[in-house]
Scaffold this active site. Sequence first.
Site, mmCIF file in Angstrom:
data_model
loop_
_atom_site.group_PDB
_atom_site.id
_atom_site.type_symbol
_atom_site.label_atom_id
_atom_site.label_comp_id
_atom_site.label_asym_id
_atom_site.label_seq_id
_atom_site.Cartn_x
_atom_site.Cartn_y
_atom_site.Cartn_z
ATOM 1 N N HIS A 28 3.765 -10.020 -9.631
ATOM 2 C CA HIS A 28 5.214 -10.219 -9.529
ATOM 3 C C HIS A 28 5.828 -9.146 -8.632
ATOM 4 C CE1 HIS A 28 9.444 -10.608 -10.448
ATOM 5 N NE2 HIS A 28 9.452 -9.338 -10.808
ATOM 6 N N SER A 29 5.482 -7.900 -8.921
ATOM 7 C CA SER A 29 5.964 -6.790 -8.104
ATOM 8 C C SER A 29 4.973 -5.659 -8.279
ATOM 9 C CB SER A 29 7.356 -6.340 -8.564
ATOM 10 O OG SER A 29 7.239 -5.684 -9.819
ATOM 11 N N GLU A 36 0.827 -1.206 0.000
ATOM 12 C CA GLU A 36 0.000 0.000 0.000
ATOM 13 C C GLU A 36 0.861 1.255 0.000
ATOM 14 O OE1 GLU A 36 -3.140 0.575 -0.538
ATOM 15 O OE2 GLU A 36 -3.234 -1.585 -0.949
ATOM 16 N N SER A 75 19.773 -7.810 -7.870
ATOM 17 C CA SER A 75 18.683 -7.723 -8.844
ATOM 18 C C SER A 75 18.880 -8.702 -9.996
ATOM 19 C CB SER A 75 18.608 -6.314 -9.431
ATOM 20 O OG SER A 75 18.500 -5.376 -8.401
#
Lengths: 462, 576
Positions: free
Chosen positions: A354-355, A139, A225
Amino acid sequence: MALYLPFLRRRIGFLGMMNSTLSNFKTSVLSEKNSITTLSDFCNSFSRRFYSNKADKQFDFIHNGGDSKELNFPGGIVKFTSELKFLADVPEERIHCYRVLDDSGQLISNNFVQVDKEIAVKMYKDMVMLQTMDTIFYEAQRQGRISFYLTANGEEAINIASAAALSMDDLVFPQYREAGVLLWRGFTLQEFANQCFGNKDDNGKGRQMPIHYGSNKHNYFTVASTVATQISHAVGAAYSLKMDGRDACTITYFGDGGTSTGDFHAALNFAAVMEVPVIFFCRNNGWAISTPVSDQFRSDGIVVRGKAYGIRSIRVDGNDALAVFSAVCMARTIAIRESKPVLIEALAYRAGHHSTSDDSSKYRPIEEIEWWREAQNPVTRFREWLRGEGLWTTQAETELRDSARKEVLHAIQVAEKVEKPTVKEIFTDVYDVLPSNLRDQEKSLRETIERHSQDYPIDVPL
Amino acid sequence: MVVPARLWPIFLQRQEEFPVHKHNSPIKKDSTPTKKEPLLHDMDDDDNNTSGHHHSLKASKTIPEDSKGKEAEKAKGEAPSKGSSIAISEEHMKPQVVKEESSKGKGKNSPKESTKAKEDTKMKEEEEDAFTEKDYEDVDDDYDDERMIGHDNDDAFARSPSFRVFFKDSGKDYHNDIGKNDSYKVPSDVDAMSPKSLEQGIRVIASRAFSSTAKEMTVRDALNSALDEEMSADPKVFLMGEEVGEYQGAYKITKGLLDKYGPERVVDTPITEAGFAGIGVGAAYYGLRPVIEFMTFNFSMQAIDHIINSAAKSNYMSAGQISVPIVFRGPNGAAAGVGAQHSQCYAAWFGACPGLKVLVPYSAEDARGLLKAAIRDPDPVVFLENELLYGESFPVSAEVLDSSFCLPIGKAKIEREGKDVTITTFSKMVGYALQAAEILAKEGISAEVINLRSIRPLDRSTINASVRKTNRLVTVEEGFPQHGVGAEIWFSLSLSLSLPGCVLSFYTYVHLWLFSASVVEESFGYLDAPVERISGADVPMPYAANLERLAVPQVDDIVRAVKRACYRSSSLAATA
């Protein structure tokens, strides 16, 4: 010919010994559960491993006449066959998935590693905390407070149960959907929040995008990453542990998509050859961003790959915390006791996007997501088991959810107010010691700031 | 991708030995693939090695064996031109000349003169004391071992009993294993007693006489001894790569280390650079100090993710929590006749990446001092060697041979002092620059040659100080011109200032007038001429020898560039 017989005998003896070790292993582990072998056994296996690292001398072929039924090929004896038959591409039956709890949280067998009551309760609490953290941080990203976030929805059991089965000395090489492992190890909510907000209290000095946690103290290597590079690193670190003779292993997590990288294959192969204590934990959640596993590979998942590399492998139900816990416990024992790699494929659906950069409803049916969220929820299932065991109540549930929410919100509020890293931190840690070119750059930057102080951003402390 | 490469060190060493026309070298005819083949090459290779090391010593043959000290050194440098029976290409002669000059230069100009003198006396004393006739006998006795292990130095480890036992044993096993196959008798004495081997024998003796007087060391031995000493000093140091163990390294840099330190510290890996580079980085993350060997840096491209994204950035991204004390080493740049995928220089590539340190040794001293520094360094180091330098010998002082010897990272070395022009260069090109400086000296131009030693960090202050003294700069590198070393090439500046003097060299195709930012920023006002930049041609390396020669800078190119920078240009015909 006779000259070579002693060599041959010794060789067969050696292989025979290895064979019996392998075939008896399962029973021996089950019977000696949790009892660590003696130090000398441990050392023996080490020296044996180094011995086996030397190239075998291939001279046994001398004994094979033209009519022999087998071929002593480099790497081992191969039997001949007159059958012209290829290995099947699709197996008749897919590899079975180990589970302990059924969909409603009832035990279906007693073939699992017992969990202490306190541990079980902490596992549940951490799963709830992870859920809560994910919800609120997600959020916060939507509100623009942080740039990026990534949830572990649907993979709470994988996160927490695998972490619970390890010891703190075991090294974790995460992908990025394993914040729960760090949570289990004692990384505080405040630390999570500091990282996501990149403030000056962040362990990483605000240098990485959100969710790239890392903590030396918790033996949790900084998230990279790059997909799947951590798999090779875990093998290298496991080699380090082995050289030190440490009573610990490494565990590395990766998704189904990561198994398509060269690193995955290199790492499995190296681990098998170098015989290092590493657990490869594949979170097969069905989706690599928008790519379903059917577009990712055509093998029977990941578990079969381990076999191809000569690595013991198991497929577990990733929504069953007890199954994951048991599998990792066992894998850890194998890894450390035999100094061998183990592959675990856990099946659990990625119940979230996923993200925050992804909207998965674009490429998969909402109903599918909902079904997994409802019918296969790992947190609910584990709670039902806890209830059945008399370890959990509705009241405890309400209290836990309430306090978790408050704690996470508090952490975010604090993190938001902490000032950002100082200018100095741009330059430090590129090298162990600041080199002259960076010293020069820093000096020049500071002079510029001084000259143009009115234009200098107030949120970067000097 | 790497398997064929196993063959080319042998090929190259053969070339080194019989560089021009001779292809009658005893190339192995039989190559039945068995497990033991590496050993076969090994022996074979060593054989060449020994002679390869001594090709320069063919010269010593022509001078009285009692020549000592500087006389011997001088003779060594000059002799090849006196026409030894075996053709030696220009390239192979040059370094010898350079060596002589550089050591001379040192003697004259360096502040270390007194030390040097002391050393010389000491050496002489040593020699007189120790080098009796008995030693000759010893040398002779050692010869067979020497042939087996290909070591011509007095390295303690090379001569240690265990080392010999290993090789002798493996040789024996090998005969036992494949005893029925006569073609496998590689180290057989029949071969060894050929006239050629006799010649080698003499060379070995000569070399012994020589090495014990002048203390020379090949770059190969320098690297090997540095690895050995660092491994012995720190149990956390280990080697990993293709063929580093049983095969003793594709270029024999890791010779003897498997036997000494065992397979847990000299790890032969499956074939994938991405694999062992990644595993090395992981090991460095947690406590070990890996030295990763790439068979050539061209293959490091498979592992670039781990070198850049994992090794170079981890310390920063983890805010200092994860240091990566790793060394990536191997031959870099053009060798000879190995084509585009074995010949590229990656100095500029790695030099562009913060977090890495990039070292480029030239001499044996560089190789030893910098490799030791690299291994001890807490940061990831890319260590770019040059294959053609491996077999080259350089004079080394007692200080360099000391196990505590270490060079600072980020400091260039002024190889030759001069006052008219500065030549900055690194690796093999240092030798060329020194040769060019010698030629220029005869024409009255005094060139200062800076051996960069370190590409990142770059020793800007040494370069600037030199340019402020000479007011002229010529940069020399083997790599591609665009974004080449110096990482500070500023086209905008170069374009505005370079047009008047832009002349493409007939020989190299590529002479660009570019500016190194460090100089432009800090010393532009001191420049009396546009900066000359010499680099390799802007094409993948051609295989054909004639084209290959055109694609890398040659001594003549440096000479011409310096003359242009000094406004002493002569016609191409005059210098060609």
